[in-house]
Design an enzyme around this catalytic site. Structure first.
Site, short mmCIF file in Angstrom:
data_model
loop_
_atom_site.label_atom_id
_atom_site.label_comp_id
_atom_site.label_asym_id
_atom_site.label_seq_id
_atom_site.Cartn_x
_atom_site.Cartn_y
_atom_site.Cartn_z
N ASN A 6 -5.18 6.02 -0.22
CA ASN A 6 -4.48 6.65 0.65
C ASN A 6 -4.03 8.10 0.36
O ASN A 6 -3.82 8.99 1.22
CB ASN A 6 -3.23 5.74 0.82
CG ASN A 6 -3.54 4.58 1.76
OD1 ASN A 6 -4.53 4.31 2.51
ND2 ASN A 6 -2.63 3.71 1.71
N GLU A 52 -7.12 -1.94 -5.94
CA GLU A 52 -6.30 -1.08 -6.75
C GLU A 52 -5.26 -1.81 -7.79
O GLU A 52 -4.44 -2.59 -6.91
CB GLU A 52 -5.66 0.10 -5.91
CG GLU A 52 -6.49 1.16 -5.12
CD GLU A 52 -5.57 2.11 -4.33
OE1 GLU A 52 -6.17 3.07 -3.95
OE2 GLU A 52 -4.78 1.54 -3.66
N SER A 83 0.77 -1.23 0.14
CA SER A 83 -0.05 0.08 -0.21
C SER A 83 0.83 1.24 0.13
O SER A 83 0.37 2.36 -0.26
CB SER A 83 -1.14 0.02 1.18
OG SER A 83 -0.13 -0.06 2.26
N HIS A 97 -3.72 -4.05 -4.76
CA HIS A 97 -3.84 -3.60 -3.56
C HIS A 97 -5.39 -4.08 -3.01
O HIS A 97 -6.30 -3.10 -3.52
CB HIS A 97 -3.58 -1.96 -3.49
CG HIS A 97 -3.60 -1.74 -1.78
ND1 HIS A 97 -3.99 -0.34 -1.77
CD2 HIS A 97 -3.33 -2.05 -0.67
CE1 HIS A 97 -3.84 -0.19 -0.39
NE2 HIS A 97 -3.68 -1.25 0.17
#
Ligand code: COA
Length: 604
Positions: free
Chosen positions: A195, A156, A123, A144
């Site tokens: 994120n 992702e 990540s 991800h």
């Protein structure tokens, strides 16, 4: 390697993410081998998977046979070579340290089949960087998953500099086959999508603490912006160490403006990491919560603006499309709307439908004043939810619909969404409006529409489903769909003639003729008209009479007054409404509206 050829999956790392991914793959029918460096980790993984699947079974979401079959597809090993042997897909979920990843990947790539897809669940590290350890980086990619993988729908798919398009396509397809929704992260960028946008937003919230309170901001974001959790409760949940470390990486890779703010740094240094240590922005002796009143004085735009801007940067930097950013933020961060959807709503300062319960009245405010409170599908759903809640809540004796701002009650369906629909989409929109508004008729409590300003199209349909309409002097009622080459889709063809008679209803719908408040009153469309400055007070007084009325008798009268068969009429209306998407006149009507000119209809 094509998705079709994948049968065996190796998962490196048996931690929470690793075993979660193994479970997802096994449930999807793949043979899975989980590998870690100590038996203890493997035993924990096995117990974790059994526990998780067991919960699916006990909640009736999976059969015992399917659980047993999934468990039988998973093997556990300490031997890396054995794990990757014969695997067409290798997914790594080991600690986020580049040197460890390099070591494991060098060995895994050497022992795995030469055409296997090699995927890291990282990540925070660079896919291109990790791929340096493997001989053929075109097969190397980020996959991800989000925590917990068994529940979270997002994956992702992160493309490194050398990852081939074929690998991207295969992994997107594999994610779909595992029941997930992939988003394509086209560039190897820090934090990928979720994120990057989310943690930057948490940091921006921290920067506002000089002028505002923790609870105040959380309350505003939760109650006014509709976020599931305020930013500080969310930081506490994620953990201050994780938030801090991600921001440090951003600072290094993206620039000094991403540096962790002083408040986050201070908590991190004091080891007040949030829920897991019992203290962070909040103390966790009791479960913190924030009320709507605490939101007073904080304008959510202060935080939504940088949030949307960060999402725009992600798109401008070529990392992902707007659509994928929205999908990622909704599925990966549990947000009700993506940043671009928020922007489209007019920087959704607030929720587009507000509800407020007081003194026996549920006030539902259509809150999109920048777009004259025009109605989207999402808003209809929110209204439906509010009505469902009102039906169950005995303390609510009356529902009052209002429009935010001083220009409109509601100027109809959001026309900007029409060109995106096809015939089926139009039918669903018609159905959604009809079923939502029918809940008003079916609610065994009086419902009032307070109309101050434009009450048009789907807005008028909202009003006419209510039991009473009160108008300010500046109210204006109409069904202007005909100007777009369209018909009404949310119930007017049935309800309006029954309220104002066929002649006037036909005139309103077929010519777009609007009625001012006085005309609407004369026609029996509204119950009363009040001067604008006294409107609110009169509405409150009117509503009070209903709240004080006998609930059972009111419910019975409402039921009897509305005893007619709506069903057939609704079916026919949805057919006719969506049928217009088959012809050119409608798009001509919408173009003309946008270009502010008169449409040229051809009847085709
Ligand atoms: N859907 C989407 N956007 C709408 C809208 C609708 N139904 N009605 C108004 N808006 C938007 C406008 O596009 C404009 O947005 P912008 O500021 O980003 O350009 C904003 O609301 C203000 O409306 P505007 O048209 O500039 O105000 P006005 O005072 O000139 O006109 C109306 C007011 C109500 C007459 C005009 O907006 C209108 O005709 N709206 C459409 C009504 C309609 O056809 N409803 C039925 C839809 S099926």
């Amino acid at each position: 390697m094509e998705a079709d050829k994948v049968q065996r999956v190796a998962v490196l790392g048996a931690g929470v993410m690793g075993h979660g991914i193994a479970q997802v793959a096994a449930v999807a029918g793949y043979d899975v081998t989980v590998r870690d460096i100590a038996q203890e980790y493997l035993d924990n993984a096995e117990a974790g998977i059994k526990d998780s699947l067991g919960r699916f079974v006990s909640r009736g979401r999976m059969s015992q046979e399917d659980m047993d079959a999934a468990l039988a597809r998973i093997k556990y090993t300490l031997d890396l070579g054995e794990a990757v042997k014969g695997a067409q897909l290798v997914i790594e979920a080991i600690p986020e340290r580049m040197e460890i990843k390099h070591k494991v990947w060098a060995e895994a790539a050497a022992k795995a089949p030469k055409d296997a897809i090699l995927a890291s669940n990282t990540s925070s590290l660079s896919i291109t960087g990790i791929a340096e350890a493997v001989p053929n980086p075109e097969r190397f990619i980020g996959m991800h998953f989000f925590n917990p993988p068994a529940i979270m729908k997002l994956v992702e798919v992160n493309q490194g500099e050398k990852t081939s398009e074929a690998t991207v396509e295969a992994v997107q397809e594999l994610a779909r086959r595992m029941g997930k929704t992939p988003v394509w992260v086209r560039k190897d960028a820090s934090g990928f999508i979720v994120n990057r946008v989310l943690v930057t937003y948490l940091n921006e919230a921290g920067k506002l603490l000089d002028g505002y309170g923790v609870e105040q901001i959380d309350a505003a974001m939760q109650h006014k912006a509709g976020m599931p959790l305020g930013p500080f409760m969310l930081s506490d949940l994620i953990g201050m160490d994780i938030v801090y470390n991600i921001l440090k990486v951003f600072e290094e890779n993206l620039g000094p403006e991403y540096a962790p703010c002083p408040r986050i740094t201070k908590l991190y240094e004091a080891k007040k990491l949030g829920r897991k240590t019992g203290e962070g922005f909040y103390s966790y002796e009791t479960r913190p919560s924030v009320s709507e009143e605490q939101a007073e004085g904080f304008d959510v735009k202060l935080l939504l603006k940088p949030f949307v801007e960060e999402a725009e940067k992600v798109v401008a930097e070529g990392i992902a499309s707007e659509e994928d950013v929205d999908t990622a933020m909704k599925l990966g961060a549990n947000l009700p709307r993506g940043p671009f959807e928020m922007k489209h709503m007019g920087l959704g300062e607030e929720r587009p439908i507000l509800t407020d319960k007081k003194d026996g009245v549920l006030t539902v405010t259509v809150n999109r004043p920048g777009k004259l409170n025009s109605m989207t599908a999402e808003m209809l759903e929110m209204i439906g939810e509010a009505l469902d809640a009102a039906a169950k809540d005995e303390s609510i004796r009356c529902v009052l619909f209002k429009g935010a701002g001083d220009r409109a009650f509601c100027a109809g369906a959001d026309i900007s969404q029409f060109p995106l629909l096809d015939v089926e989409g139009a039918r669903s929109l018609s159905r959604l409006g009809q079923t939502t508004y029918r809940k008003i008729v079916e609610l065994p409590k009086p419902v009032v529409a307070a109309v101050d300003g434009y009450c048009l199209g789907g807005g008028n349909e909202l009003a006419i489903h209510c039991d009473f309409r009160l108008a300010s002097e500046k109210a204006s009622f109409g069904q202007p769909e005909v100007n777009l080459g369209l018909i009404t889709g949310w119930g007017a063809t049935y309800i309006l003639p029954r309220l104002v008679g066929k002649s006037l209803a036909s005139e309103m719908m077929m010519t777009g003729h609007r009625l001012n408040a006085e005309e609407a009153h004369k026609a029996g469309l509204v119950n009363a008209v009040y001067p604008a400055e006294e409107f609110e007070a009169n509405v409150q007084e009117y509503v009070k009479t209903l709240v004080d009325g006998p609930p059972l008798a009111l419910a019975a009268m409402k039921k009897l007054v509305n005893m007619e068969d709506l069903e057939e009429a609704s079916n026919a209306e949805a057919d006719e409404f969506s049928n217009l998407w088959n012809y050119g006149d409608l798009m001509e009507g919408i173009r003309a509206f946008n270009e502010r000119r008169k449409p040229e209809f051809k009847g085709e």
